[in-house]
Write a protein that holds these residues in place. Structure first.
Motif, PDB file in Angstrom:
ATOM      1  N   ARG A  57       0.927  -1.219   0.093  1.00  0.00           N
ATOM      2  CA  ARG A  57       0.074  -0.007   0.022  1.00  0.00           C
ATOM      3  C   ARG A  57       0.993   1.109   0.030  1.00  0.00           C
ATOM      4  NH1 ARG A  57      -3.153  -0.377   5.438  1.00  0.00           N
ATOM      5  NH2 ARG A  57      -1.102  -1.196   5.782  1.00  0.00           N
ATOM      6  N   GLN A  59       1.676   5.398   1.263  1.00  0.00           N
ATOM      7  CA  GLN A  59       1.236   6.176   2.484  1.00  0.00           C
ATOM      8  C   GLN A  59       0.323   7.174   2.448  1.00  0.00           C
ATOM      9  OE1 GLN A  59       4.388   7.227   5.052  1.00  0.00           O
ATOM     10  NE2 GLN A  59       3.708   9.262   5.483  1.00  0.00           N
ATOM     11  N   PRO A  60      -0.755   7.181   2.833  1.00  0.00           N
ATOM     12  CA  PRO A  60      -1.864   8.169   2.533  1.00  0.00           C
ATOM     13  C   PRO A  60      -1.263   9.705   2.940  1.00  0.00           C
ATOM     14  CG  PRO A  60      -2.310   7.272   4.828  1.00  0.00           C
ATOM     15  CD  PRO A  60      -1.094   6.430   4.068  1.00  0.00           C
ATOM     16  N   ARG A  65      -4.860   7.578   7.500  1.00  0.00           N
ATOM     17  CA  ARG A  65      -5.558   6.638   6.597  1.00  0.00           C
ATOM     18  C   ARG A  65      -7.026   6.797   6.746  1.00  0.00           C
ATOM     19  NH1 ARG A  65      -3.719   3.132   3.483  1.00  0.00           N
ATOM     20  NH2 ARG A  65      -1.636   3.336   4.448  1.00  0.00           N
ATOM     21  N   GLU A  66      -7.590   6.975   7.962  1.00  0.00           N
ATOM     22  CA  GLU A  66      -8.871   6.654   8.403  1.00  0.00           C
ATOM     23  C   GLU A  66      -9.255   7.703   9.612  1.00  0.00           C
ATOM     24  OE1 GLU A  66     -12.462   3.441   9.535  1.00  0.00           O
ATOM     25  OE2 GLU A  66     -10.334   2.876   9.223  1.00  0.00           O
ATOM     26  N   SER A  75      -0.509   6.180   9.328  1.00  0.00           N
ATOM     27  CA  SER A  75       0.141   5.039   8.632  1.00  0.00           C
ATOM     28  C   SER A  75       1.537   5.507   8.297  1.00  0.00           C
ATOM     29  CB  SER A  75      -0.644   4.524   7.541  1.00  0.00           C
ATOM     30  OG  SER A  75      -0.072   3.421   6.798  1.00  0.00           O
ATOM     31  N   CYS A  77       4.689   4.283   5.575  1.00  0.00           N
ATOM     32  CA  CYS A  77       4.958   3.261   4.622  1.00  0.00           C
ATOM     33  C   CYS A  77       6.504   3.523   4.278  1.00  0.00           C
ATOM     34  CB  CYS A  77       4.152   3.334   3.484  1.00  0.00           C
ATOM     35  SG  CYS A  77       2.434   3.045   3.866  1.00  0.00           S
ATOM     36  N   CYS A  82       4.547  -1.212   5.374  1.00  0.00           N
ATOM     37  CA  CYS A  82       3.358  -0.096   5.577  1.00  0.00           C
ATOM     38  C   CYS A  82       2.480  -0.341   6.858  1.00  0.00           C
ATOM     39  CB  CYS A  82       2.463  -0.208   4.439  1.00  0.00           C
ATOM     40  SG  CYS A  82       1.844   1.307   4.251  1.00  0.00           S
ATOM     41  N   ASP A  84       0.194   0.546   9.953  1.00  0.00           N
ATOM     42  CA  ASP A  84      -1.192   1.247  10.426  1.00  0.00           C
ATOM     43  C   ASP A  84      -0.923   1.233  12.062  1.00  0.00           C
ATOM     44  OD1 ASP A  84      -1.892   1.747   8.031  1.00  0.00           O
ATOM     45  OD2 ASP A  84      -3.827   0.541   8.267  1.00  0.00           O
TER      46      ASP A  84
END
Length: 231
Positions: A57, A59-60, A65-66, A75, A77, A82, A84
């Motif tokens: 995945r 990195q946001p 991420r949420e 998160s 990465c 990666c 969380d």
């Protein structure tokens, strides 16, 4: 264990419905379902056939991420990982650390890769419930998957046992009901023996429901059987 974990076709199994004390509308039915890693962390297709695998995945933006209310999944990465983590923004506590655990660090030091996913299930003033899963890949194509449920007390920031979230007698009654439903579900779908644990549960304060999560044996690693019960 390899990434090729079988997943039978599963349907939701409703349990018995009981009337409320005042004779009004029936309470929500109990439900049993099989949940896998790929449902919690949708990732790009892969040539490796699997029903429970967290693939690489990105990195946001901003590292978040949420977010649900004042609880956030963050998160970080890098090339081979990666990870969380989980933060309670109200109490400023790190419920799940971003840093690798000892086992995750050993995998990374051995030139393997780690994908750890955290998915918020429910939050309330007193509790935060999440799914936590991972795919650790080492020795080429060998993938070690895991998936579990946990509920954290916002007052302490620590994972709870079921009897910490509901009265002890009620915890015993819920566990007994869950054991019967779990056995029936496994028998109907020809599944191996999953295992209930005191820390493996979700708490939904908004509906007064609790889910006990049965962790998978090796052939089904990366899945849990989730049993929702009305308190």
């Amino acid at each position: 264990m390899t990434a090729e974990n079988p997943k039978p076709k599963i349907e939701t199994v409703p349990g018995p419905t009981s009337l409320s004390k005042d004779g009004g509308a029936p309470s929500p039915p109990d439900e049993v379902s099989l949940v896998s890693l790929d449902e919690l962390a949708p990732t790009p297709p892969s040539p490796i056939p699997s029903t429970a695998l967290v693939r690489s995945r990105e990195q946001p933006t901003g590292g978040v991420r949420e977010r649900t209310g004042d609880v956030s999944v963050v998160s970080h990465c890098e090339k081979q990982s990666c990870m969380d983590g989980l933060q309670d923004l109200r109490t400023k506590r790190e419920l799940i650390a971003l840093a690798p655990t000892r086992d995750e660090r050993a995998t990374l030091d051995g030139q393997g890769s780690v994908q750890r996913v955290v998915k918020i299930a429910h939050t309330s003033d007193g509790f935060v419930s999440v799914y936590t899963g991972s795919t650790n890949i080492s020795d080429g194509a060998k993938a070690n998957n895991s998936l579990s449920c946990a509920t954290y007390g916002r007052g302490t920031g620590r994972p709870l046992n079921l009897k910490d979230a509901v009265p002890p007698k009620e915890a015993l009654a819920l566990t007994h009901r869950a054991e019967m439903m779990l056995e029936a579900f496994q028998r109907k779908h020809g599944l191996p023996a999953y295992r209930l644990t005191p820390k493996g549960f979700l708490h939904d304060a908004s509906s007064g429901r609790v889910a006990l999560c049965a962790e998978a044996p090796t052939p089904m690693a990366g899945t849990v059987i989730v049993i929702w019960l009305q308190q």
